[in-house]
Motif scaffolding. Sequence first.
Motif, mmCIF file in Angstrom:
data_model
loop_
_atom_site.group_PDB
_atom_site.id
_atom_site.type_symbol
_atom_site.label_atom_id
_atom_site.label_comp_id
_atom_site.label_asym_id
_atom_site.label_seq_id
_atom_site.Cartn_x
_atom_site.Cartn_y
_atom_site.Cartn_z
ATOM 1 N N SER A 193 0.747 -1.138 -0.142
ATOM 2 C CA SER A 193 -0.022 0.061 -0.007
ATOM 3 C C SER A 193 0.750 1.138 0.112
ATOM 4 C CB SER A 193 -0.987 -0.168 1.165
ATOM 5 O OG SER A 193 -1.763 1.022 1.226
ATOM 6 N N SER A 194 1.882 1.268 0.849
ATOM 7 C CA SER A 194 2.918 2.438 0.793
ATOM 8 C C SER A 194 3.438 2.646 -0.550
ATOM 9 C CB SER A 194 3.825 2.119 1.917
ATOM 10 O OG SER A 194 5.106 2.903 1.733
ATOM 11 N N LEU A 195 3.879 1.569 -1.195
ATOM 12 C CA LEU A 195 4.348 1.519 -2.597
ATOM 13 C C LEU A 195 3.549 2.386 -3.519
ATOM 14 C CD1 LEU A 195 6.202 -1.810 -2.910
ATOM 15 C CD2 LEU A 195 7.380 0.334 -2.642
ATOM 16 N N LEU A 196 2.295 1.952 -3.583
ATOM 17 C CA LEU A 196 1.184 2.369 -4.479
ATOM 18 C C LEU A 196 0.987 3.720 -4.185
ATOM 19 C CD1 LEU A 196 -1.166 -0.747 -4.620
ATOM 20 C CD2 LEU A 196 0.484 -0.012 -6.385
ATOM 21 N N VAL A 197 0.748 4.251 -2.938
ATOM 22 C CA VAL A 197 0.546 5.414 -2.496
ATOM 23 C C VAL A 197 1.706 6.404 -3.012
ATOM 24 C CG1 VAL A 197 0.143 7.079 -0.396
ATOM 25 C CG2 VAL A 197 -1.088 4.827 -0.629
ATOM 26 N N SER A 198 2.855 6.187 -2.645
ATOM 27 C CA SER A 198 3.934 6.905 -2.822
ATOM 28 C C SER A 198 4.408 7.162 -4.462
ATOM 29 C CB SER A 198 5.332 6.106 -2.386
ATOM 30 O OG SER A 198 5.227 6.107 -0.917
ATOM 31 N N PHE A 199 3.906 5.813 -5.170
ATOM 32 C CA PHE A 199 4.051 6.147 -6.678
ATOM 33 C C PHE A 199 3.010 7.134 -7.189
ATOM 34 C CE2 PHE A 199 2.792 4.619 -10.819
ATOM 35 C CZ PHE A 199 4.160 4.577 -11.508
ATOM 36 N N THR A 200 1.724 7.047 -6.643
ATOM 37 C CA THR A 200 0.725 8.071 -6.785
ATOM 38 C C THR A 200 1.185 9.409 -6.833
ATOM 39 O OG1 THR A 200 -1.076 5.734 -6.697
ATOM 40 C CG2 THR A 200 -1.861 8.377 -6.879
ATOM 41 N N ILE A 201 1.536 9.768 -5.497
ATOM 42 C CA ILE A 201 1.804 10.948 -5.068
ATOM 43 C C ILE A 201 3.105 11.362 -6.058
ATOM 44 C CG2 ILE A 201 2.846 12.429 -3.421
ATOM 45 C CD1 ILE A 201 0.005 11.500 -2.790
ATOM 46 N N SER A 202 4.151 10.628 -6.448
ATOM 47 C CA SER A 202 5.185 11.026 -7.214
ATOM 48 C C SER A 202 4.778 11.211 -8.469
ATOM 49 C CB SER A 202 6.230 10.023 -7.135
ATOM 50 O OG SER A 202 7.254 10.129 -8.174
ATOM 51 N N LEU A 203 3.635 10.261 -9.296
ATOM 52 C CA LEU A 203 3.234 10.540 -10.564
ATOM 53 C C LEU A 203 2.695 11.772 -10.854
ATOM 54 C CD1 LEU A 203 2.664 9.173 -13.106
ATOM 55 C CD2 LEU A 203 0.788 8.067 -12.318
ATOM 56 N N ASP A 204 1.995 12.377 -9.669
ATOM 57 C CA ASP A 204 1.085 13.546 -9.781
ATOM 58 C C ASP A 204 1.901 14.764 -9.165
ATOM 59 O OD1 ASP A 204 -1.094 12.020 -10.742
ATOM 60 O OD2 ASP A 204 -1.828 11.780 -8.811
ATOM 61 N N GLU A 205 3.030 14.523 -8.918
ATOM 62 C CA GLU A 205 3.574 15.948 -8.182
ATOM 63 C C GLU A 205 4.063 16.845 -9.311
ATOM 64 O OE1 GLU A 205 5.102 18.350 -5.904
ATOM 65 O OE2 GLU A 205 3.867 16.731 -5.116
ATOM 66 N N PHE A 206 3.755 17.985 -9.196
ATOM 67 C CA PHE A 206 4.389 19.026 -10.186
ATOM 68 C C PHE A 206 5.418 20.054 -9.853
ATOM 69 C CE2 PHE A 206 3.787 23.247 -11.752
ATOM 70 C CZ PHE A 206 4.110 23.318 -13.033
ATOM 71 N N VAL A 207 5.211 20.643 -8.381
ATOM 72 C CA VAL A 207 5.769 21.673 -7.841
ATOM 73 C C VAL A 207 7.360 21.160 -7.765
ATOM 74 C CG1 VAL A 207 6.300 23.242 -5.890
ATOM 75 C CG2 VAL A 207 3.961 22.769 -6.872
ATOM 76 N N MET A 208 7.581 20.057 -7.266
ATOM 77 C CA MET A 208 8.839 19.617 -7.005
ATOM 78 C C MET A 208 9.535 19.250 -8.368
ATOM 79 S SD MET A 208 10.334 19.275 -3.975
ATOM 80 C CE MET A 208 9.948 19.298 -2.348
ATOM 81 N N ALA A 209 8.935 18.606 -9.092
ATOM 82 C CA ALA A 209 9.344 18.350 -10.595
ATOM 83 C C ALA A 209 9.821 19.579 -11.288
ATOM 84 C CB ALA A 209 8.663 17.670 -11.160
ATOM 85 N N PHE A 210 8.885 20.565 -11.133
ATOM 86 C CA PHE A 210 9.017 21.897 -11.910
ATOM 87 C C PHE A 210 10.308 22.573 -11.384
ATOM 88 C CE2 PHE A 210 8.414 26.477 -12.266
ATOM 89 C CZ PHE A 210 8.245 26.512 -13.793
ATOM 90 N N PHE A 211 10.711 22.610 -10.070
ATOM 91 C CA PHE A 211 12.170 23.227 -9.879
ATOM 92 C C PHE A 211 13.151 22.369 -10.104
ATOM 93 C CE2 PHE A 211 8.761 25.900 -7.702
ATOM 94 C CZ PHE A 211 9.227 27.276 -7.815
#
Length: 272
Positions: A193-211
Motif C-alpha cells: 500500500s505504501s508503494l502504491l500511494v508513494s508512486f501515485t503521489i510521485s506521478l502527480d507531483e508537479f511543484v517539486m518536479a518543476f523546480f
Amino acid sequence: MTAMRKLLANWLPAYAYLYIVFLYMPVLLLPVFSVNASPIPKFPLTGVTLDWYAGLPRTPALLDAAWNSLVVGVAASLLSTLLGICAARAITRYRFPGRRAVSGLIMAPLVLPEIIVAISLLLVLLQLGLSLSLFTVVLGHVLICIPYSMTVLTSGFEGFDRSLEEASADLGESAFGTFRRVTLPMVAPAIVSSLLVSFTISLDEFVMAFFLTGTDPTLPVYIWGQLRFAAKLPGVLALGTLLLLASFLLLTLAEMLRRRAERRTKMGGVLA
C-alpha cells in the motif's frame, strides 16, 4: 438545543454532499471534454471521438515524459517506503527522547508550503554542486512521499503483537531472520500500500518536479508546458483523464491493502 441539533443533523450531511460536488465537479468534467470532437471544451458537445486518445502514443515527447515519470515514481516509492519502514518501526516499537519531535519533523512536508520546500531543496542541491536531473527530482519526491508512506506503514506496525517476535527469538531465530520471516509478512499489505500511494503521489507531483527537473521533464511538467498551446489542449485533457483513472485505481488498491493489513494485525493480536 434539541432543535439546533436536529437542524445540524439534517443540514450537515447536505453540506458535505454539496462540498464534495463542488470539489470534484471540475474533475468529473475532464473525461467528458476529453471525448469532445471539438478542440474547445464547451457545452454542448459537438460530437464524441476517441481521436485525442489515439494520438497520445504518436507523441514522442509524451512517451519520454511518461518514461521519466515511471522511473522517478518507482525510485521514489521504493526509497520512501524503505525509509518509511525504518521510521515507522522505530516510532511504533521504541520509546526514546524526542520521539514526537522526530515524528513531527518527518510529517512537516505535509503542512509546509510545497513551493517553499522546493525552492529550499533547490538551493541546497545547487550548493552541493549537483546538476538538475531525474536524480534530483527523485530526492524531492522522496521528501514529499515519506510522510504518506510513514502514515500507511505506522498503521500496519501499530497493534503488531510483539509476542510473535519473542516466540521466534525463543526458537533460535536471529533478529534479522525474525524481521524477515515474521514481521515483514504481517505488514506486507501495508508495504505494498505504501508503494502504491508513494508512486501515485510521485506521478502527480508537479511543484517539486518543476523546480528540480533538468532537461528531462516528467508528465506533470510536460502537461504544464502543453497548456500554453490551445491546439494541444484536447490531448492534455485525454492524458489528464488517463492519469486520473490511474491515480484512482492505485489509491483504491492501496486503501484495500491498508485495511487488509489492519485486519491481519488485529487478528494476529487476537489469536496471540
